[in-house]
Motif scaffolding. Structure first.
Motif, PDB file in Angstrom:
ATOM      1  N   GLY A 155       4.582   4.231   5.740  1.00 10.15           N
ATOM      2  CA  GLY A 155       3.247   3.702   5.539  1.00 10.15           C
ATOM      3  C   GLY A 155       2.542   4.311   4.343  1.00 10.15           C
ATOM      4  N   PRO A 156       1.273   3.943   4.128  1.00 12.26           N
ATOM      5  CA  PRO A 156       0.518   4.410   2.965  1.00 12.26           C
ATOM      6  C   PRO A 156       0.392   5.932   2.853  1.00 12.26           C
ATOM      7  CG  PRO A 156      -0.583   2.538   3.974  1.00 12.26           C
ATOM      8  CD  PRO A 156       0.516   2.953   4.899  1.00 12.26           C
ATOM      9  N   GLN A 157       0.462   6.639   3.980  1.00 10.61           N
ATOM     10  CA  GLN A 157       0.316   8.100   3.916  1.00 10.61           C
ATOM     11  C   GLN A 157       1.448   8.759   3.133  1.00 10.61           C
ATOM     12  OE1 GLN A 157       0.843   6.366   6.684  1.00 10.61           O
ATOM     13  NE2 GLN A 157       2.357   7.331   8.027  1.00 10.61           N
ATOM     14  N   SER A 158       2.545   8.000   2.864  1.00 10.15           N
ATOM     15  CA  SER A 158       3.671   8.564   2.105  1.00 10.15           C
ATOM     16  C   SER A 158       3.297   8.863   0.655  1.00 10.15           C
ATOM     17  CB  SER A 158       4.849   7.587   2.121  1.00 10.15           C
ATOM     18  OG  SER A 158       4.502   6.357   1.490  1.00 10.15           O
ATOM     19  N   ALA A 196       0.828  -1.208   0.000  1.00 10.56           N
ATOM     20  CA  ALA A 196       0.000   0.000   0.000  1.00 10.56           C
ATOM     21  C   ALA A 196       0.861   1.256   0.000  1.00 10.56           C
ATOM     22  CB  ALA A 196      -0.929  -0.006   1.218  1.00 10.56           C
ATOM     23  N   ALA A 197       1.996   1.212   0.709  1.00 11.63           N
ATOM     24  CA  ALA A 197       2.882   2.377   0.752  1.00 11.63           C
ATOM     25  C   ALA A 197       3.589   2.595  -0.575  1.00 11.63           C
ATOM     26  CB  ALA A 197       3.907   2.206   1.875  1.00 11.63           C
ATOM     27  N   HIS A 211       8.228   7.118  -6.863  1.00 11.45           N
ATOM     28  CA  HIS A 211       7.427   7.371  -5.669  1.00 11.45           C
ATOM     29  C   HIS A 211       7.574   8.824  -5.225  1.00 11.45           C
ATOM     30  CE1 HIS A 211       5.880   6.941  -1.576  1.00 11.45           C
ATOM     31  NE2 HIS A 211       5.316   5.816  -1.993  1.00 11.45           N
ATOM     32  N   PRO A 212       6.474   9.473  -4.829  1.00  9.45           N
ATOM     33  CA  PRO A 212       6.551  10.889  -4.445  1.00  9.45           C
ATOM     34  C   PRO A 212       7.378  11.147  -3.193  1.00  9.45           C
ATOM     35  CG  PRO A 212       4.370   9.991  -3.982  1.00  9.45           C
ATOM     36  CD  PRO A 212       5.078   8.971  -4.806  1.00  9.45           C
TER      37      PRO A 212
END
Length: 274
Positions: free
Chosen positions: A268-271, A135-136, A224-225
């Motif tokens: 985690g996914p919030q990244s 998810a991340a 990835h951002p």
């Protein structure tokens, strides 16, 4: 027996072969690509008339022995031969609906892979289960559409920041064609294929090529951002009893990519929030 799909598949496989691939002399210039129908019939040890009727969708169901001869004549891979038997109705179909429930042991396995982004997909590329690192790295799968086939052909940003999705699109089309042959009465399967044929000209173009051999994807690079480019090694484990796939994305220990995955496991996914 799907006579029209079988006919189209036979034509595709015949037209891609060169005479020298089948041990035949090239001879004079040919007006159409591939082998001639009579050449396939000779190689398969069947009559030309019967083979022509097969390609026209007018022949009765061929026997397993005839199909084996045709598969050899057309130099089909094991996957393509299995698909040929499915179209001809000589191989058992799966149950009416494809499985979407994941075994508890597989769910537990995903959580025991802290350094590997892992997820499970169905026969039609729906993400059924995933761990936090997946998810991340990719997205928080919980809300919204989780079908990777739709995402691969949807206009707009590239799939999860992957710059080149060409190989994945070929794999999607190949697997969906096989899934449609196995589950011809499953509305989720037929509906997905119909939607993609209607919505995506690229999907329709690839679908017309009748490929059923997925391309092997050994690595993939995500942009990835939060952590920048991450190149992962791709491995897929097949769960034959449920027609599902466990997809694993990892990186060599000590590499910059492994460090990026380790950081993502903390963030985690919030990244993914830009």
């Amino acid at each position: 027996m799907d006579k029209q799909a079988l006919a189209a598949f036979l034509r595709h496989c015949r037209e891609r072969l060169r005479p020298e691939d089948a041990g035949l002399p090239a001879g004079p210039r040919r007006r159409t690509p591939g082998l001639r129908r009579e050449e396939v019939a000779v190689l398969a040890h069947i009559s030309t008339e019967y083979y022509v009727r097969l390609e026209q969708g007018r022949a009765p169901r061929p026997s397993a022995e005839v199909l084996a001869g045709i598969a050899g004549a057309l130099r089909l891979t094991e996957t393509e031969s299995d698909h040929l038997h499915l179209l001809a109705g000589t191989a058992p179909l799966r149950s009416g609906l494809h499985r979407r429930d994941v075994r508890p042991s597989i769910l537990a396995l995903l959580d025991r892979l802290p350094q590997t982004a892992a997820f499970v997909t169905s026969a039609i590329f729906e993400v059924l289960a995933w761990n936090e690192l997946a998810a991340a790295l990719m997205e928080d799968f919980a809300p919204g559409d989780r079908n990777l086939a739709r995402k691969a052909f949807r206009p707009g940003p590239t799939l999860y920041g992957v710059q080149d999705v060409t190989e994945f699109r070929h794999s999607v089309v190949a697997r969906l064609r096989s899934s449609l042959a196995r589950y011809p009465s499953d509305p989720l399967v037929t509906g997905l294929v119909d939607d993609l044929l209607t919505e995506s000209a690229e999907f329709a173009r690839l679908w017309g090529q009748h490929e059923v051999q997925p391309a092997a994807m050994l690595t993939k690079t995500f942009h990835h951002p939060a952590v920048g480019p991450v190149t992962v090694e791709c491995d897929t484990l097949v769960l034959p009893d449920r027609d599902q796939y466990v997809v694993l994305y990892s990186a060599p220990r000590g590499s910059r990519d492994a460090d990026a995955l380790a950081l993502l496991s903390v963030l985690g996914p919030q990244s993914l929030t830009r």
